[in-house]
Design a protein around this motif. Sequence first.
Motif, short mmCIF file in Angstrom:
data_model
loop_
_atom_site.label_atom_id
_atom_site.label_comp_id
_atom_site.label_asym_id
_atom_site.label_seq_id
_atom_site.Cartn_x
_atom_site.Cartn_y
_atom_site.Cartn_z
N LEU A 338 -21.57 -52.56 -23.67
CA LEU A 338 -22.69 -52.02 -22.89
C LEU A 338 -23.46 -53.09 -22.13
N GLN A 472 -28.57 -50.64 -24.31
CA GLN A 472 -28.32 -49.37 -25.00
C GLN A 472 -29.11 -48.25 -24.34
N ALA A 473 -30.38 -48.53 -24.02
CA ALA A 473 -31.21 -47.50 -23.40
C ALA A 473 -30.66 -47.06 -22.05
N GLN A 475 -27.66 -46.75 -21.29
CA GLN A 475 -26.49 -45.89 -21.48
C GLN A 475 -26.85 -44.55 -22.13
N ASP A 476 -28.01 -44.48 -22.73
CA ASP A 476 -28.41 -43.22 -23.38
C ASP A 476 -28.56 -42.11 -22.37
N LYS A 477 -28.02 -40.96 -22.69
CA LYS A 477 -28.12 -39.81 -21.81
C LYS A 477 -29.50 -39.17 -21.95
#
Length: 478
Positions: A338, A472-473, A475-477
Motif C-alpha cells: 500500500l 492504509q487510510a 486505500q480504505d473504501k
Amino acid sequence: MTDWTAAVDVGTSAVKAVLLDARGRIRATGQAEVPSAHGEQEPEDWWEASIEALGRCGESVSRVRMLALTGQMQDLVCIGGARPLRPAILYSDTRAHGELAEAYRLLGPEWTDVTRNEQDASSLPAKVLWLRKHEPDVLERTELMLFGASGYVGWRLTGVGCCDVTTASTTGLLDAAARTWWPTAADALGLRDVLPRLVDGEAAIGTATSPAAREAGLLPGIPVVVAPGDAVSTTIGIVGDDPHRGYTYLGASGWLAVVVPEARVPRAAHRLLLPTPGRQLMIGAVISAGAAADWARRTFLPGMSAADADRLAAEAGPSGLLALPSLRGERFPVRDPLARGVIVGMTDTTRPDQLYRAVLEAVAFAFRTLLDTVPDNGVPIPVTGGGARSGLWQRILADVLGRPVLRTNTSEEVAALGAAATAIRAAGGRPPPPLADRDASTLLRPGPASMQYAKLAAAHAALHSTLTPTFQALQDKP
C-alpha cells in the motif's frame, strides 16, 4: 582447464548465453527473447530460447566441455508425465494474496524465522495453496516441482530434477539454517514426494543426454552445473562472493546487494543463501527506481531529456526535500503493497528540478538503510544498470551512501559470467576475476554534500513507518 565453458542465464524477457575459453575470456555471446504472459511463462519457451541463444554463439559451441545454468528464481513449475502440466507461475505473480494468511496459519509463526525471509503472496506455499483451490487436478498429477527457470532447463538436459540452494531460499520452503527442505512445510503442503534434489550450485547435477544435447547443439555427456540463481550469479559476476562486498543496480526497479555472514539483517531485506556455507546475499530491493526517476522527469520537467534534467538538477545541489519512490508499493525498507510516493518539505520556492532530484535521492536513501548495517571495508560500491549512465545519480549515491561508488562496465551477460565462474571453480579451474576488479571506470568519492545528507538519513528512514497509517487510510473504501 583447456576446454571452453558455456553459461546460460534464463531471464524473464530473454535468455543470454556466453562462451568462455580456458583463460576466462568471452569468445561468443548469444541472446533470444522469451515470450511472456502476465505472471506466467511456458517452461518450454525457456528451453527453446536457451537452444536459440546457444545457437547464436556460432560453431564455437562445439568446443564447449561444460555448461553452467542460472536464471530467474521463485517460479512454480509442475511436471507430470515428463512434461509441464501448466504454464509456470512466475516470481512476480501475486495472485495468491488470499492464500498467504492460510499459509501462515498452516506453517505457524516460525515460518519467517526458519526461512529467514519475510513471506508474501509470491511465496511458493501460497501459490501451492492457490493451485489446490483453483486447479487441484494439477497438484494431483504433479510428479516433480521445480522452482526456477535454470532448474527446468537443467532437467530438460539431464533428466535430473534439482534446485540450487539460492533459488530454494526464495521459495519459503527451505530451512535456511539446515540448508534442507523444511519438513514442516513439505508435510503440511503434501510436497514431500515431489520436491527436487537440492544442490549447492558448485557441482554438476548430471550430464547432457544425447537427444537433449543434439537439440541444443552440445556434445552428449558434457557436465551440466545448475549454478546459483540469477541474483547471486550476478553478484559473483560483478564483485565475487567475499564478505561485505556489494553493488547497486539501477534499472526500472533497483537494489543494493551485499554478501554478508549468516546473521540477522533488516526484516524487509531479502536473504539468499550462497553456495559457500555461512554466507548469504542481503538485498534491499526498491520496486520503483528508474521507473520513479522517469516518472519524476516526465511530471516535473516535461519534454526535457534525461541529460538536460540531470544537468539542471546537478547545478541546484541537494534538494533539501525527503521523498519516497514507492509508486507501486514497496519491498524495502518495508514490505508494504500500500506504500505510495511522497515528497516532504515543499515550499513556495521549491523548483521542479528539486522535485526531480528528490526522487533520485529517495532511492539512494533506501539503499543507505541497508548499507548502514554493513561494516565499511573501504571497497568502492559498483553501480550497474541503465541508471548507472547518469552521472548525477552516481554523485547522489556517493554522497547519500557516504561511500565511494564505481561505475562498472557490466555486460548483459553478467549473470551468465557469474554462473560460468562458479562452474569453472567447481571443476578445479581458475575463474575469471569479477568485473568490478577488471573493467571499471569513474570512481566517485563522497563530496561536501554527504554531511547534509547524513543529517537527513534518520528522518528518511522513519518516513515509511510514520506514513503507514496514511497509506492504509488512502486505500480504505468510504
